[in-house]
Design an enzyme around this catalytic site. Structure first.
Site, short mmCIF file in Angstrom:
data_model
loop_
_atom_site.label_atom_id
_atom_site.label_comp_id
_atom_site.label_asym_id
_atom_site.label_seq_id
_atom_site.Cartn_x
_atom_site.Cartn_y
_atom_site.Cartn_z
N HIS A 86 0.80 -1.22 0.00
CA HIS A 86 0.00 0.00 0.00
C HIS A 86 0.84 1.28 0.00
CE1 HIS A 86 0.65 -0.30 4.40
NE2 HIS A 86 0.42 1.01 4.44
N ASP A 87 2.07 1.21 0.48
CA ASP A 87 2.94 2.39 0.49
C ASP A 87 4.01 2.34 -0.61
OD1 ASP A 87 1.81 3.96 2.44
OD2 ASP A 87 3.05 3.18 4.07
N LYS A 138 5.78 5.34 -2.24
CA LYS A 138 6.82 6.13 -1.59
C LYS A 138 8.17 5.99 -2.28
CE LYS A 138 4.73 6.59 2.98
NZ LYS A 138 4.81 6.30 4.43
N HIS A 184 1.98 9.77 -2.64
CA HIS A 184 2.36 8.36 -2.74
C HIS A 184 1.17 7.44 -2.97
CE1 HIS A 184 1.11 8.04 1.52
NE2 HIS A 184 1.05 6.74 1.31
N HIS A 220 -6.33 4.19 0.76
CA HIS A 220 -6.01 3.83 2.14
C HIS A 220 -5.82 5.04 3.06
CE1 HIS A 220 -1.73 4.38 0.90
NE2 HIS A 220 -1.47 4.51 2.20
N HIS A 221 -5.75 6.25 2.50
CA HIS A 221 -5.71 7.47 3.32
C HIS A 221 -7.01 8.27 3.22
CE1 HIS A 221 -1.75 7.51 5.13
NE2 HIS A 221 -1.20 7.16 3.98
N ASP A 256 -3.56 0.57 8.83
CA ASP A 256 -2.42 1.44 8.54
C ASP A 256 -2.16 2.40 9.70
OD1 ASP A 256 -0.42 2.77 6.92
OD2 ASP A 256 -1.91 4.31 6.50
#
Length: 337
Positions: A201-202, A205, A230, A254-255, A283
């Site tokens: 998920h990250d 970055k 990201h 996801h954010h 998260d």
């Protein structure tokens, strides 16, 4: 779907050396299957070459040019997925054993066979073929899933070289997300997709300068804008991936937050996938309790307070309640504890 209409387009071959028998089959089974006939074993092989493969082949046993067992043994060699049956008036035990052992026969039927009984036997053969096909597809899917997971793990190494925290964080977040989703009763396949999405998920970055990822102290608005990108970058990496799970969408969301205060799209409530709502909470939990370059990990009380404060506004209330229960059970714990 079962019954006559379900099989009307399924190709079936009936073989007999007597034309009157074949005529009777055509009359009684018309409309039930995509029916083909052949007079004798050699003719059957020609029909198979021209129109095969067939889902089911039903043949008489005693025929002058090639007996039914020899024919079905050849069918098994050429078309191993075809379901094979013997229909004969010579129903002795030795014949039955030879038929099963030589041609891997699905059914051994005796003459005279009522039309409905023959149709039911053919229908059972079709269903057997479909189950075998489905099992094979499932095995292929499992293999693809295993290979795809290894590919995703290779992607995480890209981030790990630049930011060791992020890789460990993604694995831990995946574990937390799966525990929550399973407790919710989420479908097994949805849980599988969620786990894979959480593992990367990250990944976006990789596009964030390393000095920002590890910066001590607060980020400026401009720096935070770069970091927020990201989610979109990660989604673009997996866009059009061609898998059954909406991995790119979960990465992008996801954010996001229920009240629209999240990023990058400012989605609200039902605009988010249920899996994304789980991933968002997982998260946050790991981000709070894990040591970061610029601060030590915060305790369980900090997580509980943050989730309760954001329940129903930022985070899905069911997801929060389950996460808190898992923490009370110490299934979700601080790293190293």
């Amino acid at each position: 779907m079962t019954g006559r209409a379900a099989h009307e387009n399924v190709p079936v071959l009936l073989v007999d050396d007597e034309p009157k028998v074949l005529d009777a089959h055509r009359r009684t089974l018309r409309g039930r299957f995509d029916l083909h006939t052949a007079q004798g074993g050699k003719a059957a092989l020609e029909v198979l070459a021209d129109h095969g493969p067939f889902t089911v082949v039903v043949t008489d046993f005693k025929m002058p040019d090639m007996d039914g067992i020899s024919l079905l043994a050849r069918v098994a060699e050429l078309y191993p997925d075809t379901v094979r049956m013997i229909l004969t008036g010579y129903a002795d035990m030795d014949t039955a054993i030879r038929a099963v052992n030589t041609g891997a026969i699905f059914r051994f039927l005796t003459k005279p066979s009522a039309p409905d009984d023959l149709a039911m036997a053919i229908g059972a053969g079709i269903e057997h073929a479909e189950m075998v096909r489905d099992a094979r597809k499932l095995e292929i899917v499992h293999r693809l899933k295993d290979g795809f997971e290894q590919t995703l793990r290779a992607f995480t190494r890209l981030v790990e070289f630049r930011d060791p925290y992020t890789s460990g964080h993604m694995d831990r977040t995946a574990d937390i997300a799966v525990m929550i989703a399973e407790r919710m009763g989420m479908a097994e396949d949805d849980v599988a997709g969620l786990r894979l999405a959480a593992m990367v998920h990250d990944i976006g970055k990789v596009a964030v300068p390393s000095h920002l990822l590890n910066k001590q102290g607060e980020l400026s608005d401009a720096e935070f804008t770069v970091i927020k990108a990201h989610a979109e970058v990660g989604a673009e990496i997996f866009k059009g991936l061609g898998v059954v799970w909406p991995i790119a969408r979960m990465i992008r969301e996801h954010h996001e937050r229920l009240d629209g205060s999240g990023y990058p799209l400012g989605l609200t409530g039902d605009e988010m996938l249920p899996q994304s709502k789980v991933l968002a909470v997982a998260d946050v939990i790991d981000a709070i309790i894990t040591h970061r370059p610029y601060r030590r990990g915060l305790g369980k009380d900090e997580v509980v307070g943050y989730l309760l404060e954001g329940k129903e506004t930022l985070f899905d209330p069911q997801v929060v309640d389950i996460a808190l229960s898992l923490m009370d059970e110490e299934r979700i714990r601080e790293p190293g504890s």
